[in-house]
Scaffold this motif. Structure first.
Motif, PDB file in Angstrom:
ATOM      1  N   VAL A  64       0.883  -1.323  -0.101  1.00 21.36           N
ATOM      2  CA  VAL A  64      -0.077   0.021   0.012  1.00 21.36           C
ATOM      3  C   VAL A  64       0.983   1.351  -0.038  1.00 21.36           C
ATOM      4  N   VAL A  65       0.725   2.112  -0.959  1.00 25.78           N
ATOM      5  CA  VAL A  65       1.464   3.277  -1.297  1.00 25.78           C
ATOM      6  C   VAL A  65       0.995   4.536  -0.406  1.00 25.78           C
ATOM      7  N   HIS A  66      -0.471   4.760  -0.670  1.00 23.47           N
ATOM      8  CA  HIS A  66      -1.006   5.876  -0.211  1.00 23.47           C
ATOM      9  C   HIS A  66      -2.453   5.459   0.111  1.00 23.47           C
ATOM     10  N   ARG A  67      -3.262   6.055   0.675  1.00 24.44           N
ATOM     11  CA  ARG A  67      -4.743   5.956   0.670  1.00 24.44           C
ATOM     12  C   ARG A  67      -5.641   7.044   0.619  1.00 24.44           C
ATOM     13  N   LEU A  68      -6.950   6.916   0.486  1.00 24.59           N
ATOM     14  CA  LEU A  68      -7.949   7.745   0.232  1.00 24.59           C
ATOM     15  C   LEU A  68      -8.903   7.558   1.406  1.00 24.59           C
ATOM     16  N   ASP A  69      -9.597   8.787   1.826  1.00 22.27           N
ATOM     17  CA  ASP A  69     -10.640   8.421   2.748  1.00 22.27           C
ATOM     18  C   ASP A  69     -11.774   7.678   2.131  1.00 22.27           C
ATOM     19  N   ARG A  70     -12.494   6.757   3.127  1.00 22.87           N
ATOM     20  CA  ARG A  70     -13.448   6.000   2.827  1.00 22.87           C
ATOM     21  C   ARG A  70     -14.475   6.380   1.721  1.00 22.87           C
ATOM     22  N   PRO A  71     -15.177   7.742   2.083  1.00 21.92           N
ATOM     23  CA  PRO A  71     -16.204   8.271   1.114  1.00 21.92           C
ATOM     24  C   PRO A  71     -15.558   8.930  -0.217  1.00 21.92           C
ATOM     25  N   THR A  72     -14.301   9.134  -0.418  1.00 18.56           N
ATOM     26  CA  THR A  72     -13.659   9.706  -1.425  1.00 18.56           C
ATOM     27  C   THR A  72     -13.323   8.686  -2.556  1.00 18.56           C
ATOM     28  N   THR A  73     -13.352   9.059  -3.910  1.00 18.80           N
ATOM     29  CA  THR A  73     -13.225   8.255  -4.917  1.00 18.80           C
ATOM     30  C   THR A  73     -11.883   8.476  -5.506  1.00 18.80           C
ATOM     31  N   GLY A  74     -11.468   7.542  -6.542  1.00 17.56           N
ATOM     32  CA  GLY A  74     -10.474   8.047  -7.403  1.00 17.56           C
ATOM     33  C   GLY A  74      -9.187   7.150  -7.206  1.00 17.56           C
ATOM     34  N   ILE A  75      -8.120   7.467  -7.979  1.00 19.50           N
ATOM     35  CA  ILE A  75      -6.678   6.953  -7.832  1.00 19.50           C
ATOM     36  C   ILE A  75      -6.164   6.447  -6.579  1.00 19.50           C
ATOM     37  N   VAL A  76      -5.785   5.289  -6.751  1.00 21.01           N
ATOM     38  CA  VAL A  76      -4.890   4.413  -5.738  1.00 21.01           C
ATOM     39  C   VAL A  76      -4.046   3.659  -6.288  1.00 21.01           C
ATOM     40  N   VAL A  77      -2.584   3.871  -5.882  1.00 20.05           N
ATOM     41  CA  VAL A  77      -1.364   3.218  -6.285  1.00 20.05           C
ATOM     42  C   VAL A  77      -1.140   2.165  -5.268  1.00 20.05           C
ATOM     43  N   PHE A  78      -0.868   0.943  -5.715  1.00 19.14           N
ATOM     44  CA  PHE A  78      -0.463  -0.313  -4.886  1.00 19.14           C
ATOM     45  C   PHE A  78       0.943  -0.885  -5.946  1.00 19.14           C
ATOM     46  N   ALA A  79       1.819  -0.971  -4.922  1.00 22.10           N
ATOM     47  CA  ALA A  79       3.220  -1.683  -5.421  1.00 22.10           C
ATOM     48  C   ALA A  79       2.899  -3.449  -5.543  1.00 22.10           C
ATOM     49  N   ARG A  80       3.455  -3.929  -6.800  1.00 19.87           N
ATOM     50  CA  ARG A  80       3.359  -5.429  -6.984  1.00 19.87           C
ATOM     51  C   ARG A  80       4.602  -6.014  -6.579  1.00 19.87           C
ATOM     52  N   THR A  81       5.684  -5.291  -6.399  1.00 22.73           N
ATOM     53  CA  THR A  81       7.081  -5.845  -6.078  1.00 22.73           C
ATOM     54  C   THR A  81       7.716  -5.235  -4.726  1.00 22.73           C
ATOM     55  N   SER A  82       8.560  -5.962  -4.197  1.00 24.12           N
ATOM     56  CA  SER A  82       9.107  -5.130  -2.952  1.00 24.12           C
ATOM     57  C   SER A  82      10.086  -4.359  -3.390  1.00 24.12           C
ATOM     58  N   LYS A  83      10.626  -4.430  -4.885  1.00 29.05           N
ATOM     59  CA  LYS A  83      11.567  -3.377  -5.164  1.00 29.05           C
ATOM     60  C   LYS A  83      10.878  -2.099  -5.498  1.00 29.05           C
ATOM     61  N   ALA A  84       9.599  -2.016  -5.976  1.00 32.82           N
ATOM     62  CA  ALA A  84       8.677  -0.817  -6.468  1.00 32.82           C
ATOM     63  C   ALA A  84       8.299   0.069  -5.084  1.00 32.82           C
ATOM     64  N   LEU A  85       7.858  -1.013  -3.965  1.00 30.12           N
ATOM     65  CA  LEU A  85       7.232  -0.118  -2.825  1.00 30.12           C
ATOM     66  C   LEU A  85       8.201   0.854  -2.317  1.00 30.12           C
ATOM     67  N   PRO A  86       9.540   0.550  -1.958  1.00 31.15           N
ATOM     68  CA  PRO A  86      10.420   1.736  -1.365  1.00 31.15           C
ATOM     69  C   PRO A  86      10.344   3.036  -2.105  1.00 31.15           C
ATOM     70  N   ARG A  87      10.413   2.633  -3.449  1.00 31.14           N
ATOM     71  CA  ARG A  87      10.609   3.830  -4.407  1.00 31.14           C
ATOM     72  C   ARG A  87       9.573   4.565  -4.742  1.00 31.14           C
ATOM     73  N   LEU A  88       8.344   3.781  -4.583  1.00 31.05           N
ATOM     74  CA  LEU A  88       6.992   4.632  -4.606  1.00 31.05           C
ATOM     75  C   LEU A  88       6.767   5.415  -3.471  1.00 31.05           C
ATOM     76  N   ASN A  89       7.088   4.678  -2.320  1.00 30.45           N
ATOM     77  CA  ASN A  89       6.805   5.527  -0.993  1.00 30.45           C
ATOM     78  C   ASN A  89       7.847   6.819  -1.202  1.00 30.45           C
ATOM     79  N   LYS A  90       9.244   6.697  -1.381  1.00 28.28           N
ATOM     80  CA  LYS A  90      10.015   7.844  -1.703  1.00 28.28           C
ATOM     81  C   LYS A  90       9.427   8.797  -2.429  1.00 28.28           C
TER      82      LYS A  90
END
Length: 233
Positions: A64-90
């Motif tokens: 999980v890279v970031h979150r949106l509030d429950r009543p909010t809609t739209g773009i959410v990004v998830f990392a599929r690899t352990s390589k991508a997650l810290p880079r996306l977090n950064k």
């Protein structure tokens, strides 16, 4: 090559996916990560989608890279690899990802275009943030830029660019200028939406792919309701 698809089984609107990440268009009511409600989170739905589509046995990795509030809609990004997650977090932590939201408000903002700066303090007891014009204990600085981009019959459509990502930031700051978001009872709108949503949508996201180093420009279609449809140009 990125793929666009729609998983009917999970009613999951996938905006972009490759080996390293997956981007979805969150619906109102979905929670991104599990919480005390015990409701099935979007992260689990995405894991099931990946497991089924790619026939993956065992546990599916998903960050999980970031979150949106429950009543909010739209773009959410998830990392599929352990390589991508810290880079996306950064990327997100260092504000190298440009987030643009659309919000529908009933009252006309004081200015057609402005920058709002507050210090927000969260009250965990009622899960609400409160704005201050100067720094107070345990507050965090919040900056956003808004512009009125369309006048509707009874509402105004605002485009919002965030400089910071604070708890309920857009909801709190817009309410502070007398412009609570449509449906947002928590921050002063006079009535709820029938589906418990609020008219706040993560519309665009621009960032550099964490592995391929290519620019990604994501756009999330608006929810299907009459007010959002009136916002289209």
């Amino acid at each position: 090559m990125a793929k666009k698809t729609l998983s009917n089984k999970n009613n999951l609107n996938v905006l972009y996916e490759d080996n390293h990440l997956i981007v979805v268009n969150k619906r109102a009511g979905d929670i991104v990560q599990g919480d005390k409600t015990g409701d099935k989170p979007l992260s689990e739905v995405v894991k099931e989608y990946i497991a089924e589509k790619y026939n993956k046995p065992g546990n599916v990795y998903l960050g999980v890279v970031h979150r949106l509030d429950r009543p909010t809609t739209g773009i959410v990004v998830f990392a599929r690899t352990s390589k991508a997650l810290p880079r996306l977090n950064k990327l997100f932590a260092e504000k190298d990802a440009k987030k643009t939201y659309w919000a529908v408000v009933k009252n006309e903002p004081p200015k057609p275009k402005d920058t709002l700066i507050h210090w927000l303090k969260k009250n965990p007891k009622n899960n609400k943030s409160y704005p201050h014009t100067k720094e107070v204990k345990d507050s965090k600085k919040a900056i956003l830029h808004y512009e009125v981009i369309k006048k509707l019959n009874s509402y105004y459509l605002l485009e919002i660019n965030l400089e910071t990502g604070r708890h309920h930031q857009i909801r709190t700051q817009l309410a502070s200028i007398g412009c609570p978001i449509k449906g947002d009872l928590k921050y002063g709108f006079d009535r709820s939406n029938k589906d418990a949503s609020i008219h706040l949508h993560a519309r665009y996201l621009t960032f550099e792919h964490p592995v391929k180093k290519e620019p990604l420009n994501i756009e999330a279609p608006l929810p299907l309701d009459a007010v959002w449809e009136a916002c289209l140009f």
